[in-house]
Design an enzyme around this catalytic site. Structure first.
Site, PDB file in Angstrom:
ATOM      1  CG  HIS A  58     -11.493   8.005   2.044  1.00  0.00           C
ATOM      2  ND1 HIS A  58     -12.161   7.596   1.809  1.00  0.00           N
ATOM      3  CD2 HIS A  58      -9.958   7.549   2.491  1.00  0.00           C
ATOM      4  CE1 HIS A  58     -11.806   6.562   2.475  1.00  0.00           C
ATOM      5  NE2 HIS A  58     -10.313   5.887   2.574  1.00  0.00           N
ATOM      6  NE  ARG A  64      -5.121   6.115   1.343  1.00  0.00           N
ATOM      7  CZ  ARG A  64      -6.115   5.543   1.788  1.00  0.00           C
ATOM      8  NH1 ARG A  64      -6.533   5.872   2.723  1.00  0.00           N
ATOM      9  NH2 ARG A  64      -5.899   4.142   1.359  1.00  0.00           N
ATOM     10  CG  HIS A 114      -8.880   7.353  -1.258  1.00  0.00           C
ATOM     11  ND1 HIS A 114      -8.883   7.205  -2.340  1.00  0.00           N
ATOM     12  CD2 HIS A 114      -8.728   6.520  -0.562  1.00  0.00           C
ATOM     13  CE1 HIS A 114      -8.093   5.445  -2.598  1.00  0.00           C
ATOM     14  NE2 HIS A 114      -8.286   5.415  -1.179  1.00  0.00           N
ATOM     15  CG  LEU A 134     -12.195   4.394  -1.350  1.00  0.00           C
ATOM     16  CD1 LEU A 134     -11.536   5.909  -1.255  1.00  0.00           C
ATOM     17  CD2 LEU A 134     -12.506   3.393   0.151  1.00  0.00           C
ATOM     18  NE  ARG A 177      -6.769   7.304   7.368  1.00  0.00           N
ATOM     19  CZ  ARG A 177      -6.901   6.172   6.070  1.00  0.00           C
ATOM     20  NH1 ARG A 177      -6.365   4.954   6.549  1.00  0.00           N
ATOM     21  NH2 ARG A 177      -8.377   5.979   5.450  1.00  0.00           N
ATOM     22  CD  GLU A 212      -3.133   3.766  -0.957  1.00  0.00           C
ATOM     23  OE1 GLU A 212      -3.993   4.401  -0.519  1.00  0.00           O
ATOM     24  OE2 GLU A 212      -2.130   3.636  -0.638  1.00  0.00           O
ATOM     25  CG  PHE A 268      -2.370  -0.369   0.547  1.00  0.00           C
ATOM     26  CD1 PHE A 268      -2.762  -0.861   0.155  1.00  0.00           C
ATOM     27  CD2 PHE A 268      -3.168   0.901   1.436  1.00  0.00           C
ATOM     28  CE1 PHE A 268      -4.073  -0.596   0.039  1.00  0.00           C
ATOM     29  CE2 PHE A 268      -4.445   0.502   1.167  1.00  0.00           C
ATOM     30  CZ  PHE A 268      -4.788  -0.221   0.815  1.00  0.00           C
ATOM     31  CD  GLN A 328      -5.652   9.889   3.295  1.00  0.00           C
ATOM     32  OE1 GLN A 328      -7.254   8.913   3.590  1.00  0.00           O
ATOM     33  NE2 GLN A 328      -4.791   9.617   3.414  1.00  0.00           N
TER      34      GLN A 328
END
Lengths: 610, 254
Positions: A380, A315, A237, A251, A415, A254, A122, A235
């Site tokens: 997100h 991100r 995304h 969403l 994050r 990722e 990730f 955040q």
């Protein structure tokens, strides 16, 4: 006041039944506390269910080089060094045990060939670290906790909304809630209260959140006098669906990029190679050939020696890159970027990303095994939230705890993907444990002030007796559009000031909405009651964003486009309610990082000479 | 390119005996490209009826909240595209949306599914190892991961004739919970045996394998073939197979 209400008494009241709330409940009941869980939706439907990619923990099953030290370093770096190092240390050390514990309770994560918990790559994680089940890890987490939780004796109050926290002698003594199904009114007396209420992203027009994400947990803490930290950091995304319009924001995990998904622009160029920040330059491939070599190793289940593709940058970086490509006129057909995984064999895509296959096929008529997806940024997650003690998760108000997205500290300015699910179970457990311990030391329930209660009841019922006002849905829609435009992914000082001014007009509109209908399952009434929290949360975000004159992680200023390390890089925003009810903003620092932990970080990133 | 669509939606509450008391109400709204049924319901709330009740959360087929009957079929409103609905709806007739009919009505499109939460509590939980040293392969995981993809939308229960026509909620666990029981019985780490309960308390015998549940499952779980039939086979082997019974007596089987 003649309205009836029911009074309940519990040692620990937990608000929210997502991953953090349920993990807290399991721990608090294990300590012998009587526990109530109050949740806006039905049990098992909370926002955690939507998490896709996985839960990060340095199990080192997939790559033996991984360790808590590397996870700590990745988390601090991904958070651009504004995270609380104490929480990052606890999280990196404890998350492997929390994952193993979930398996012991019945979770079935995907396996390695050796029969261990598999781990996926990730963004921002040096090694494959995310325990996962296809792309439905959130469902696995919430179902496992739900099935464990229902046998612990916790009582669940489903489809209840908490409107107010009571204090007695400076300590939180309970809360007021109403039942969304029948409109009945309830007072919960509690010796300790845990906020596990998730996030706030419903304040933006394009978001990956459900209706629940209206920030009432954040607002409850603020109204009770708690310190709120890092509220400028939201955040976006990088990969939400963008077409057709009705699915905008949903969403796209990722995990697609972790499995080798490539981002291209309208010219067919893999643009992420142009956006590698200096601090990550050594760790990412600079040619397509090297990126492909890394992907080939992953597909072949081998430990890669090549550096990873730039699609796996953090991100904040990827979201801003997609935005910049659009500004430069190189967007995909509907204004985003192309994300392509179709070069991998069809069976592998369906096995690794079944939810994405299904989602695009059903909602966009796109077969991701044959053609690219179109994606763009979507609000997100909020890094900001209730300031908590890193060990106990207690807020600055005694008796009030917070865990998961409702709390701040672990993630700093940005994050890392996968660190949310592990955050929930690590700090959810701690919140439950310390709340139960505190409750054990308290003999009698605190008082609930009658006048205060009557005022809250009157406020709660007020929208039902108003006539001729706006439909609350319209007010919410306008508010979300305004936040998207003025407090969105790219911010400017004058727009943030406009947002702060405009928010005042929303207070007037909020006070005059008239949803009509009765107290029985009335979504219009529920929505009318949510707007007040949304306005306060939006104000916190705009206020903290206006003050931070730099760009860092989830906060980007067009008028201050670069990070500023000597001042802003070392302080965190804190918002509290002033004595006359106005919003006050200050900045504070965490204690200095001890040397043994500092050695784990990249010395060049710390800018200590400045 | 946008066009109008008319929805005929159930509006009402139960009377004092719990019998649904209401009417079908027509609403016409404009439709955009790519809309799903839930989008239209939201637009009706925003433009005509703020108090119309409807449950939803994720809007992406992951939480199983927005179950309803659209044109008489059990479906998730968030995963049902208007394009497909209009294709099946005869021209100049409204799209009909009703709450799940097997469950007690709460209001409008919302039903009371408390039964599911109560029943779930009666299922003995996983009895796993104390030591954290387990290993199992993906093949073993695959078998139960299908069951674990259940989103508890209850569309299978709503469709099952044992529930819908015969209302045997007290004697029959219904497809959702046979999926859950199959998950436990085939779980690589579980050491418990729930077959007696499955036979007696959960009434597995009532299922006569009409596959209605499998057809409506939005998660694509093969409920009948992979959960219910294997459980039936296990019950038969445990309680009705003469050879297995002899083998048990002489100690060849547990």
């Amino acid at each position: 006041m003649t309205e009836d209400y029911t009074t309940h008494e519990y040692d620990v009241v937990i608000i929210g039944a997502g991953g953090a709330g349920l993990r807290a409940a399991i721990e608090a009941t294990r300590q012998g506390a009587s526990v109530a869980v109050i949740c806006k939706s039905m049990l098992g439907k909370a926002h955690t269910v939507m998490a896709e990619g996985g839960a990060a923990a340095a199990l080192a099953n997939k790559d033996p080089r991984d360790s808590w030290e590397t996870h700590f370093r990745d988390t601090m770096k991904g958070g651009k060094y504004l995270g609380d190092w104490r929480m990052a240390e606890i999280h990196a050390k404890e998350s492997p045990d929390r994952i193993r514990e979930l398996e012991q309770w019945g979770a079935i994560f995907d396996r390695t060939p050796e029969g261990l918990t598999n781990q996926r790559n990730f963004g921002g994680h040096t090694y494959p670290r995310l325990a996962h089940i296809g792309d439905a890890t959130g469902l696995e987490l919430i179902r496992t906790l739900q099935e464990r939780g229902i046998h612990t004796g916790m009582e669940v109050f489903m489809e209840y909304t908490v409107r107010h926290l009571f204090k007695s002698d400076g300590r939180v003594s309970g809360c007021f809630a109403y039942n969304r199904v029948d409109g009945s009114l309830h007072v919960f007396k509690a010796k300790a209260t845990v906020l596990a209420t998730g996030g706030i992203t419903r304040c933006w027009a394009v978001c990956s959140g459900s209706w629940e994400y209206t920030g009432e947990g954040h607002a409850l803490a603020y109204w009770a006098g708690a310190e709120m930290g890092d509220m400028e950091f939201v955040q976006f995304h990088p990969t939400g669906m963008i077409w057709p319009p009705s699915v905008r924001g949903i969403l796209v995990t990722e995990g697609v990029r972790g499995e080798g998904g490539m981002l291209t622009n309208s010219e067919g160029k893999r643009f992420m190679f142009d956006y590698v920040p200096e601090m990550y330059r050594d760790e990412f491939a600079d040619t397509e050939a090297e990126a492909m070599e890394w992907v080939d190793s992953i597909v072949a289940d081998e430990t890669p020696t090549a550096r990873r593709p730039p699609e796996l940058l953090t991100r904040d970086v990827v979201a801003k890159a997609i935005n910049s490509e659009r500004e430069a006129g190189r967007a995909s057909e509907h204004g985003g970027a192309y994300l392509n995984i179709s070069w991998r064999p069809e069976e592998q895509v369906k096995k690794k990303l079944p939810g994405m296959y299904h989602q695009f096929k059903e909602l966009a008529a796109v077969d991701i095994t044959k053609e690219p997806m179109e994606v763009g940024p979507t609000a997100h997650y909020v890094m900001g939230g209730v300031k908590v003690d890193p060990i106990t998760q207690e807020s600055t108000i005694p008796g009030l705890y917070a865990a998961g997205e409702a709390a701040t500290g672990l993630h700093g300015a940005n994050r890392l993907g996968g660190n949310s699910l592990s955050d929930l179970i690590t700090f959810g457990k701690r919140a439950g444990q310390y709340a139960a311990e505190a409750a054990e030391g308290i003999d009698v329930f605190g008082d609930i002030d009658d006048d205060e209660l009557n005022r809250v009841i009157a406020e709660t019922l007020a929208p039902l007796s108003r006539e001729g006002g706006e439909n609350p849905a319209k007010v919410v829609e306008d508010l979300r559009d305004m936040m998207q435009e003025k407090v969105g992914i790219i911010r400017q000082g004058h727009q943030l000031k406009e947002a702060l001014d405009e928010l005042e007009s929303y207070r007037e509109r909020e006070a005059s909405t008239s949803p009509g209908g009765t107290r029985i399952y009335n979504p219009g009434w529920h929505q009318a009651l949510e707007i007040g929290a949304m306005i306060d949360i939006s104000q916190m975000c705009a206020l903290a964003a206006l003050a931070r004159e730099e760009s860092r992680g989830g906060h980007t200023r067009l008028d201050f486009p670069t990070p500023e390390h000597s001042h802003w890089g070392k302080i965190n925003s804190v918002i509290t309610m002033g004595t006359s009810g106005e919003m006050e903003l200050n900045h504070v620092t965490y204690p200095p990082i001890p040397d043994h932990l500092k050695q784990l970080l990249d010395a060049d990133d710390l800018h200590e000479e400045e | 390119m946008s066009e109008d669509v008319t929805f005929r939606v159930f509006r009402g509450e139960p009377d004092e005996e719990g019998v649904p008391n209401g009417e079908m109400v027509d609403y016409t709204v404009e439709m955009d490209e790519g809309m799903v049924v839930l989008d239209v319901i939201h637009r009706i709330q925003a433009e005509h009826a703020p108090d119309m009740s409807c449950r939803w959360n994720c809007k992406a087929g992951k939480c199983g909240s927005c179950s309803a009957e659209v044109n008489g079929k059990s479906r998730l409103m968030c995963m049902t595209r208007m394009e497909d609905i209009l294709e099946e709806t005869p021209e100049n007739t409204p799209v009909v949306v009703k709450p799940m009919q097997a469950f007690p009505l709460t209001k409008d499109l919302v039903t009371d599914v408390q039964w599911a939460y109560d029943l779930n509590k009666t299922i003995p939980p996983l009895k796993g190892p104390e030591e954290m040293d387990w290993k199992f392969d993906q093949v073993e995981a695959d078998r139960v991961q299908e069951f674990r993809s259940c989103i508890e939308c209850m569309l299978c229960v709503n469709t099952c004739h044992v529930m819908r026509e015969h209302q045997l909620f007290d004697e029959f666990a219904g497809p959702r919970f046979f999926v859950r029981l199959a998950n436990l019985e085939m779980h690589p780490m579980d050491e418990d045996n729930r077959l007696e309960m499955i036979k007696d308390d959960f009434g597995l015998g009532y299922c006569n394998i009409t596959r209605c549940c499998t057809e409506v499952c939005p998660a694509g779980i093969n409920i009948t073939d992979n959960a219910i039939i294997p459980l039936k086979e296990r019950v038969v082997t445990e309680y009705y197979d003469p050879i297995a019974m002899i083998a048990k007596k002489v100690g060849l089987r547990k």
